[in-house]
Design a protein around this motif. Structure first.
Motif, PDB file in Angstrom:
ATOM      1  N   ALA A 221      -6.098 -24.908 -31.795  1.00 28.01           N
ATOM      2  CA  ALA A 221      -6.747 -26.008 -31.794  1.00 28.01           C
ATOM      3  C   ALA A 221      -6.387 -27.029 -30.858  1.00 28.01           C
ATOM      4  N   VAL A 222      -4.992 -27.335 -30.712  1.00 26.19           N
ATOM      5  CA  VAL A 222      -4.633 -28.189 -29.709  1.00 26.19           C
ATOM      6  C   VAL A 222      -4.821 -27.986 -28.402  1.00 26.19           C
ATOM      7  N   THR A 223      -4.695 -26.619 -28.108  1.00 29.60           N
ATOM      8  CA  THR A 223      -5.147 -26.140 -26.683  1.00 29.60           C
ATOM      9  C   THR A 223      -6.570 -26.206 -26.467  1.00 29.60           C
ATOM     10  N   GLY A 224      -7.375 -26.006 -27.284  1.00 29.13           N
ATOM     11  CA  GLY A 224      -8.649 -26.146 -27.183  1.00 29.13           C
ATOM     12  C   GLY A 224      -9.215 -27.762 -26.912  1.00 29.13           C
ATOM     13  N   LEU A 225      -8.501 -28.360 -27.635  1.00 30.62           N
ATOM     14  CA  LEU A 225      -8.829 -30.017 -27.482  1.00 30.62           C
ATOM     15  C   LEU A 225      -8.335 -30.409 -26.316  1.00 30.62           C
ATOM     16  N   LEU A 226      -7.179 -30.054 -25.500  1.00 29.27           N
ATOM     17  CA  LEU A 226      -6.881 -30.287 -24.304  1.00 29.27           C
ATOM     18  C   LEU A 226      -7.825 -29.991 -23.161  1.00 29.27           C
TER      19      LEU A 226
END
Length: 495
Positions: A221-226
């Motif tokens: 999820a964090v990677t997708g947000l970045l």
């Protein structure tokens, strides 16, 4: 600004604190899952509320959003099933998300101090959300307090919003700043990824999930947000990275520190933390206002400085937590809140309101991803505990590991933002050349030199200037014509 803490306080899921007061037919993982629906609803409400501000003025929308919060407060006193609890929390999330988005839009084209005030109060709200959610639960006799923590404050905020609406109607406030081309569509396209993150987070509340799987979902999820933050021009990307970092780190970190300092774990409890929270919150607001007023147009260097302050705050968490003295926590709380306020304020100065709303959506989704990652770390540290002391040690170990992980994440985002600043990219603020069309009587030819060279339009032998068509309203004075390179103004006039 009183509505911002009221909105963010809906985020923490505090039902487990009053689990002993739950009736036997309601206790269970299902109720915990439905009680946690407020944050997913808030995430989805932010882009929708911003889109509504393009059609409806902010003043009546703010009254409507606070009315939803008030309705959830009133209905919370009658919730007696998982379904009703879920409805109440969803209503509160929708209203709270609307408050966050609408207040951002409302202050955007007002006095500069208001935008700084919004950023400072937003950072303070993220810092204190967990404490504010826990405060009403001290010595309560009903679990429903978690559904209606501050009904009096809600009423005051709704009354003030109604007064603002009346004043707005009498004063005839001007229309606010519009979106750049394609920004509204880009914002609404976020609903898909946000819904995926929300569904994944809600599913992990079920039994049977292992810590590794939870942390993997959070990392994705964090990677997708970045990845979503990497869209657009330089200023837009830097702002989005900052909002993701603040969302993932600030509230989840402050929540874990708050829980670690509760009286049952040897800390001073909430009563011993109020001075630290107050000092940090006031400093965050003052820092944001100062950046907005004193560093306008020249505060880009403050973005990494603010994020670095948050990294130092996370390092201090590892050093001073747990602590029996609540005053010691003024240091990490202040570094986290002031750093976030400075970084957010400086980053928002470089973009328009549409990009700011995009970043706010990423920030709120980052809060959920941060909570999910922190929960995975706690699950890993608490596996196999057999005694109260092991439980305390595991909980503190999870907090220290979280501070380490989130610190490295902040450093990675600082590096990513620095590399982004070096990579060329077109910001929405740069005018685009529209398709050719008939020249209207009120149209005027606008000539702008290539970026970075103010004299390019007058110096022969350089790149041709970029020509766009702008529009003047009746009564405006056209700008003086700029002759082509090598041609004098007299020659231009003779033709």
């Amino acid at each position: 600004m009183i509505s911002l803490p009221l909105a963010v306080v809906a985020v923490p899921n505090t039902l487990s604190v009053v689990a002993g007061l739950l009736p036997p037919d309601l206790a269970g993982a299902g109720l915990m899952r439905t009680h946690g629906l407020a944050l997913p609803a808030l995430m989805l409400a932010v882009p929708l509320a911003v889109a509504l501000t393009r059609r409806v003025p902010a003043a009546p929308l703010l009254v409507g959003a606070l009315a939803l919060v008030a309705v959830s407060d009133a209905a919370g006193g009658y919730a007696a099933s998982e379904l009703l609890v879920g409805v109440v929390r969803v209503l509160r999330g929708l209203g709270s998300g609307g408050v966050l988005a609408i207040t951002l839009v409302a202050v955007w084209d007002r006095a500069p101090v208001l935008r700084g005030l919004w950023a400072g109060v937003f950072a303070m709200s993220l810092l204190t959300a967990q404490a504010l959610a826990l405060w009403p639960l001290d010595e309560v006799t009903s679990w429903r307090v978690t559904l209606q923590p501050y009904p009096m404050v809600t009423g005051i905020a709704l009354g003030l919003a109604a007064v603002h609406l009346v004043v707005w109607m009498m004063a005839g406030r001007p229309v606010g700043e519009g979106f750049e081309r394609g920004e509204l569509k880009r914002l609404l396209l976020l609903l898909g990824p946000v819904a995926v993150v929300a569904a994944a987070a809600v599913s992990t509340a079920s039994a049977g999930w292992r810590s590794g799987a939870v942390m993997l979902i959070a990392a994705l999820a964090v990677t997708g947000l970045l990845g979503l933050a990497s869209v657009g021009g330089v200023h837009r990307r830097v702002m989005a990275y900052v909002m993701v970092a603040v969302g993932v780190v600030l509230l989840p970190s402050a929540a874990q520190v708050t829980m670690a300092e509760m009286g049952g774990l040897g800390g001073p409890g909430l009563r011993g933390l109020w001075v630290a929270y107050t000092v940090a919150g006031v400093l965050a607001i003052l820092a944001a206002v100062a950046v907005r007023l004193l560093a306008r147009g020249g505060g880009r260097w403050l973005v990494p400085l603010g994020l670095l302050a948050m990294v130092v705050g996370l390092c201090s968490v590892r050093l001073v937590v747990p602590s029996a003295d609540g005053m010691v926590l003024t240091v990490p709380f202040s570094l986290l809140a002031v750093g976030a306020a400075v970084a957010v304020t400086a980053a928002l100065q470089e973009v328009g309101v549409g990009a700011a709303a995009y970043g706010l959506t990423l920030c709120c989704t980052g809060v959920l991803a941060g909570f999910l990652l922190g929960a995975g770390v706690q699950m890993a540290m608490l596996e196999g505990v057999r005694s109260p002391q092991e439980l305390v040690d595991g909980f503190m170990g999870a907090l220290h590991w979280w501070a380490l992980i989130s610190g490295f994440l902040m450093v990675a985002i600082i590096v990513l933002a620095a590399l982004t600043a070096r990579r060329p990219g077109r910001d929405p603020a740069v005018p685009e050349t529209p398709c050719a069309g008939p020249l209207e009587p009120t149209d005027v030819l606008l000539v702008s030199a290539p970026a970075g060279d103010r004299l390019a339009a007058e110096a022969p032998g350089v790149a041709e200037p970029v020509v766009t068509w702008g529009s003047l309203s009746p009564g405006d004075k056209p700008a003086p014509a700029v002759p082509p390179p090598g041609q004098s103004p007299e020659d231009s006039g003779s033709r």
